[in-house]
Design a protein around this motif. Structure first.
Motif, PDB file in Angstrom:
ATOM      1  N   ASP A   1       0.836  -1.217   0.000  1.00 54.46           N
ATOM      2  CA  ASP A   1       0.000   0.000   0.000  1.00 54.46           C
ATOM      3  C   ASP A   1       0.866   1.261   0.000  1.00 54.46           C
ATOM      4  OD1 ASP A   1      -2.332  -1.512   0.031  1.00 54.46           O
ATOM      5  OD2 ASP A   1      -2.742  -1.181   2.172  1.00 54.46           O
ATOM      6  N   ALA A   2       1.979   1.212   0.710  1.00 58.99           N
ATOM      7  CA  ALA A   2       2.850   2.385   0.838  1.00 58.99           C
ATOM      8  C   ALA A   2       3.768   2.584  -0.363  1.00 58.99           C
ATOM      9  CB  ALA A   2       3.686   2.271   2.103  1.00 58.99           C
ATOM     10  N   THR A   3       4.031   1.520  -1.134  1.00 59.08           N
ATOM     11  CA  THR A   3       5.061   1.646  -2.169  1.00 59.08           C
ATOM     12  C   THR A   3       4.581   1.449  -3.597  1.00 59.08           C
ATOM     13  OG1 THR A   3       5.684  -0.684  -1.948  1.00 59.08           O
ATOM     14  CG2 THR A   3       6.905   0.901  -0.601  1.00 59.08           C
ATOM     15  N   LEU A   4       3.468   0.781  -3.804  1.00 60.71           N
ATOM     16  CA  LEU A   4       3.017   0.541  -5.172  1.00 60.71           C
ATOM     17  C   LEU A   4       2.105   1.661  -5.644  1.00 60.71           C
ATOM     18  CD1 LEU A   4       2.275  -3.299  -5.225  1.00 60.71           C
ATOM     19  CD2 LEU A   4       4.324  -2.096  -6.008  1.00 60.71           C
ATOM     20  N   PRO A   5       2.149   1.937  -6.936  1.00 57.21           N
ATOM     21  CA  PRO A   5       1.269   2.982  -7.455  1.00 57.21           C
ATOM     22  C   PRO A   5      -0.202   2.587  -7.306  1.00 57.21           C
ATOM     23  CG  PRO A   5       2.410   1.855  -9.255  1.00 57.21           C
ATOM     24  CD  PRO A   5       2.940   1.299  -7.977  1.00 57.21           C
TER      25      PRO A   5
END
Length: 191
Positions: free
Chosen positions: A185-189
């Motif tokens: 959730d924090a790193t993927l677009p």
């Protein structure tokens, strides 16, 4: 009737796999492998000239099996994000196996890594192969820095493997999956 080479080799590897994984590679002698496999000691040494050769074959076989089981889970998912999370579903299934004793590579490295460069090399290759698989999954999911995401995912995975082996519980796979969701959730677009 004499046993053909493939059958004898399979029986020896089956015996070695079960005994090495359950008891450790140092605790199991060639006599125990002979007894468990039903292959004579002479034939055993014809197939595997040393215990080191048998340990290498055992680790090679474990690597192929592990990659196959992982691929079965990952390939069953189509969404790139779900393919990453399938890694943790695989771990959960693996941890629930009755004979789960942790990672054969970590275990073997712990026993022989300082005295056997080949065991250390095989463990490193196995772990690097896992890291590369996670990097490819991260790239496919659109990660801005797939190698960094793979490093985070492997730490979650390896921590879960070790924690599960020590605790005897499959729960670390679920906790690692929950952490992976937060990480993704924090790193993927976003779509």
């Amino acid at each position: 009737m004499a046993m053909d080479t493939d059958t004898a080799q399979r029986q020896v590897l089956d015996a070695a796999d079960g005994l090495f994984y359950e008891r450790g590679v140092q605790a199991v002698g060639m006599d125990a492998i002979r007894t468990a496999s039903g292959v004579s000691l002479k034939r055993l040494y014809q197939l595997f000239p040393s215990k080191d050769a048998l340990i290498e074959a055992y680790l090679d076989r474990r690597d192929a099996l592990w990659k196959s089981m992982l691929a079965d889970h990952v390939d069953a998912a189509t969404d790139p994000r779900e393919r990453i999370l399938a890694v943790f579903d695989f771990l959960d299934d693996w941890f629930r196996q009755r004979d789960f004793r942790g990672c054969a590579f970590i275990n073997s490295f712990g026993e022989l890594g300082t005295v056997s460069p080949r065991v250390a090399e095989l463990a490193m290759q196995h772990k690097e192969g896992f890291r590369q698989a996670l990097t490819e999954l991260s790239k496919a999911a659109g990660a801005a820095d797939p190698e960094r995401l793979a490093d985070h995912l492997i730490l979650l995975s390896e921590g879960a493997i070790t924690r599960s082996a020590i605790s005897g519980s499959p729960d670390p796979a679920l906790r690692a999956r929950e952490a992976a969701v937060l990480l993704l959730d924090a790193t993927l677009p976003r779509d």
